[in-house]
Design an enzyme around this catalytic site. Structure first.
Site, PDB file in Angstrom:
ATOM      1  N   GLU A 176       2.492  -4.562  -7.574  1.00 38.68           N
ATOM      2  CA  GLU A 176       2.804  -5.924  -8.053  1.00 38.68           C
ATOM      3  C   GLU A 176       1.527  -6.742  -8.124  1.00 38.68           C
ATOM      4  O   GLU A 176       0.917  -7.035  -7.095  1.00 38.68           O
ATOM      5  CB  GLU A 176       3.801  -6.580  -7.093  1.00 38.68           C
ATOM      6  CG  GLU A 176       4.275  -7.942  -7.520  1.00 38.68           C
ATOM      7  CD  GLU A 176       5.215  -7.892  -8.726  1.00 38.68           C
ATOM      8  OE1 GLU A 176       6.237  -7.199  -8.673  1.00 38.68           O
ATOM      9  OE2 GLU A 176       4.893  -8.531  -9.743  1.00 38.68           O
ATOM     10  N   GLU A 223       0.770 -13.019  -8.052  1.00 37.84           N
ATOM     11  CA  GLU A 223       0.235 -13.537  -6.794  1.00 37.84           C
ATOM     12  C   GLU A 223       1.062 -14.653  -6.155  1.00 37.84           C
ATOM     13  O   GLU A 223       1.753 -15.407  -6.822  1.00 37.84           O
ATOM     14  CB  GLU A 223      -1.175 -14.101  -7.039  1.00 37.84           C
ATOM     15  CG  GLU A 223      -2.234 -13.026  -7.135  1.00 37.84           C
ATOM     16  CD  GLU A 223      -2.954 -13.044  -8.459  1.00 37.84           C
ATOM     17  OE1 GLU A 223      -2.474 -13.734  -9.388  1.00 37.84           O
ATOM     18  OE2 GLU A 223      -3.988 -12.362  -8.566  1.00 37.84           O
ATOM     19  N   SER A 225      -6.459  -9.396  -3.373  1.00 43.21           N
ATOM     20  CA  SER A 225      -6.914 -10.666  -3.954  1.00 43.21           C
ATOM     21  C   SER A 225      -8.011 -11.385  -3.167  1.00 43.21           C
ATOM     22  O   SER A 225      -8.952 -10.717  -2.732  1.00 43.21           O
ATOM     23  CB  SER A 225      -5.742 -11.576  -4.309  1.00 43.21           C
ATOM     24  OG  SER A 225      -4.805 -10.890  -5.122  1.00 43.21           O
ATOM     25  N   CYS A 270      -1.647 -10.588  -3.607  1.00 42.66           N
ATOM     26  CA  CYS A 270      -0.703  -9.928  -4.517  1.00 42.66           C
ATOM     27  C   CYS A 270       0.007  -8.802  -3.775  1.00 42.66           C
ATOM     28  O   CYS A 270       0.060  -8.799  -2.554  1.00 42.66           O
ATOM     29  CB  CYS A 270      -1.454  -9.407  -5.736  1.00 42.66           C
ATOM     30  SG  CYS A 270      -2.777  -8.265  -5.304  1.00 42.66           S
ATOM     31  N   SER A 319     -11.260  -6.524  -8.761  1.00 47.63           N
ATOM     32  CA  SER A 319     -11.224  -7.897  -8.255  1.00 47.63           C
ATOM     33  C   SER A 319     -12.620  -8.486  -8.316  1.00 47.63           C
ATOM     34  O   SER A 319     -13.604  -7.780  -8.047  1.00 47.63           O
ATOM     35  CB  SER A 319     -10.756  -7.925  -6.801  1.00 47.63           C
ATOM     36  OG  SER A 319      -9.367  -7.765  -6.721  1.00 47.63           O
ATOM     37  N   HIS A 348      -8.457 -10.924 -11.112  1.00 45.83           N
ATOM     38  CA  HIS A 348      -7.849  -9.735 -10.515  1.00 45.83           C
ATOM     39  C   HIS A 348      -7.105  -8.971 -11.589  1.00 45.83           C
ATOM     40  O   HIS A 348      -6.265  -9.542 -12.280  1.00 45.83           O
ATOM     41  CB  HIS A 348      -6.907 -10.135  -9.371  1.00 45.83           C
ATOM     42  CG  HIS A 348      -7.626 -10.862  -8.285  1.00 45.83           C
ATOM     43  ND1 HIS A 348      -8.389 -10.212  -7.344  1.00 45.83           N
ATOM     44  CD2 HIS A 348      -7.779 -12.180  -8.041  1.00 45.83           C
ATOM     45  CE1 HIS A 348      -8.958 -11.101  -6.544  1.00 45.83           C
ATOM     46  NE2 HIS A 348      -8.604 -12.315  -6.943  1.00 45.83           N
TER      47      HIS A 348
END
Lengths: 310, 310
Positions: free
Chosen positions: B4, B7, B57, B71, B207, B220
């Protein structure tokens, strides 16, 4: 209080030379409905079909076919598994299990992936998602078994979200009458010569089954201020019918989906001056003999959104 | 394997007369990051700010403010609660907690409603959803406490979905190099004079934190064949900047959201021949002094969807 209107759906076709599914009797179907955690509220019958109104949606049973839709947090996969357990697999000619994207998927008891994991342990099938994961979509799992549907074996679903206007206001209000809802939905015009069976829920919500010969129509209304949902499903041919345009006019949804199996889309669904735009369209030929289509439409007024206080 | 990208985000402002948040040291922030079930991978510092790259993140810490994004299935609410437990409430001037709609919300450990139930037990706040529940949306919870942000205290998020084209293909491929990603994103052109800290994940994912004085930018990338996600967040003024148009051009997302707090939208974000259409727009003045905006855009090519085999 939130109620999930989005439905799960199963449709199965059995061998005509096998027992009549109607002859299994109400007790069999009540048990199957109970597996999904729903109840039978009423039944309407004609020569071809028994149409059960459920506490969460509907069940239609023909001699060699059944269709069951359930909403809320029901577990329709348990009903499907019960049917597979009870019936000899060689007599199941076709089976489809669908799930619509939910408003609040995290409140469901299982995900579609959980469901197909369980179904796949019993039967061999294929699964697809039509529509983007982050938008409106429909999941389908079907038996991986060739089947040739009859020419008139078509079905359509019109799924309306964020209904607006005075009819929508009435449907979200506390004091409703069946008679007014029937008039508001123009049921007698849309389904002439159909027998109707309908139910008004407390504090609100409405379900309707209609049958004529082997044709069915079913409407389920889940009113919510900011997440209303109205579903219409039928095996009527919508191509030359005013049903879709009339329902859109009466309910004025902010957006809607049209799902079909071997169905022809109504030509006038989007007339020249329509406020609706097609934002997503997806089609696939399933190996079980049905061409499945998914389309998502949005009203031009749907762009401006009010922030919702939680 | 699904990850996933969407965020959760917290931003808090503390009293300048109180301790410097930077002086709390890495161990304090490492503990807070651990509460969210993430780890610190790297840190980049300048006179104003410590920019931590996290396993999920980023975290930026200034003397009197911090911003944390996570996230995956992290539990950022636990980090927020940890901060509230550690700090005297009178020194917290402003706090915002946000959550983006997730691709697969049922895989999350908690829902936004679960999170605000817990936050509300400790602090008094208001919560809103911007955008429809059945579409892209952003949740926000903030302290119900008046606050006056400085004129240059603005922030923006550009959240891109379903990236396409040769850059997207490269970002989804197995063999990537930091150098190529920096070039592909045009980072040196977009963020001149910024110090950069970036990380390449296995098998893929990228990232990046960038800081210059008290300004930050963070990107990201969560590549997935049918559910890619790239987020960009910054406190740079985007109004006269080419950043948004360039990122859109390089990544070519099927759809994207623009979220802002007191931010001015870039005028040229949608030039005359843009393939993007705004499908949803929502604005609200929050009682904590920020005007929050949410906008959702879709590419004209995004209409035709391939069914996805599951």
């Amino acid at each position: 209080m939130f109620f999930e209107g989005s439905e799960k759906k199963i449709e199965m076709v059995t061998s005509p030379e096998w027992v009549s599914l109607r002859a299994l009797g109400r007790s069999f179907w009540a048990e199957m409905v109970a597996r999904a955690r729903a109840d039978i509220l009423a039944v309407l019958s004609n020569e071809h079909c028994d149409a059960y109104l459920l506490s969460e949606s509907s069940l239609f049973v023909w001699h060699d076919r059944f269709l069951m839709l359930t909403c809320g947090t029901t577990t329709l996969v348990d009903a499907a598994l019960y049917f597979f357990e009870q019936m000899p697999p060689e007599h199941i000619r076709c089976a489809r299990f669908q799930r619509k994207n939910e408003y609040q998927p995290h409140l469901q008891k299982t995900s579609f992936m959980d469901d197909i994991d369980r179904l796949s342990q019993r039967v061999s099938g294929c699964a697809f998602r039509l529509g983007y994961l982050d938008g409106h979509h429909n999941y389908v799992f079907h038996l991986d078994k060739p089947y040739e549907p009859a020419i008139d074996d078509t079905s359509s679903e019109l799924l309306m979200y964020h209904i607006k206007g005075k009819n929508a206001d009435y449907l979200c209000s506390e004091y409703q009458r069946i008679k007014d809802i029937r008039r508001l939905l123009k049921l007698h015009q849309l389904f002439p010569d159909f027998a109707l069976s309908d139910w008004l829920f407390k504090p609100c919500g409405y379900s309707m089954n209609a049958i004529r010969d082997n044709r069915y129509a079913t409407i389920h209304i889940t009113p919510h201020k900011n997440s209303s949902y109205v579903s219409f499903a039928t095996n009527l041919d919508l191509a030359n019918s005013p049903i879709v345009p009339i329902l859109l006019k009466q309910l004025n949804p902010g957006c809607w989906d049209l799902i079909g199996f071997n169905s022809r889309w109504p030509e006038k669904v989007l007339p020249k001056n329509t406020p609706y735009q097609c934002l997503s369209t997806c089609e696939i030929q399933l190996s079980c003999g049905y061409r499945m289509g998914f389309n998502h439409f949005q009203h031009s007024d749907h762009r401006k959104v009010q922030a919702e206080k939680l």
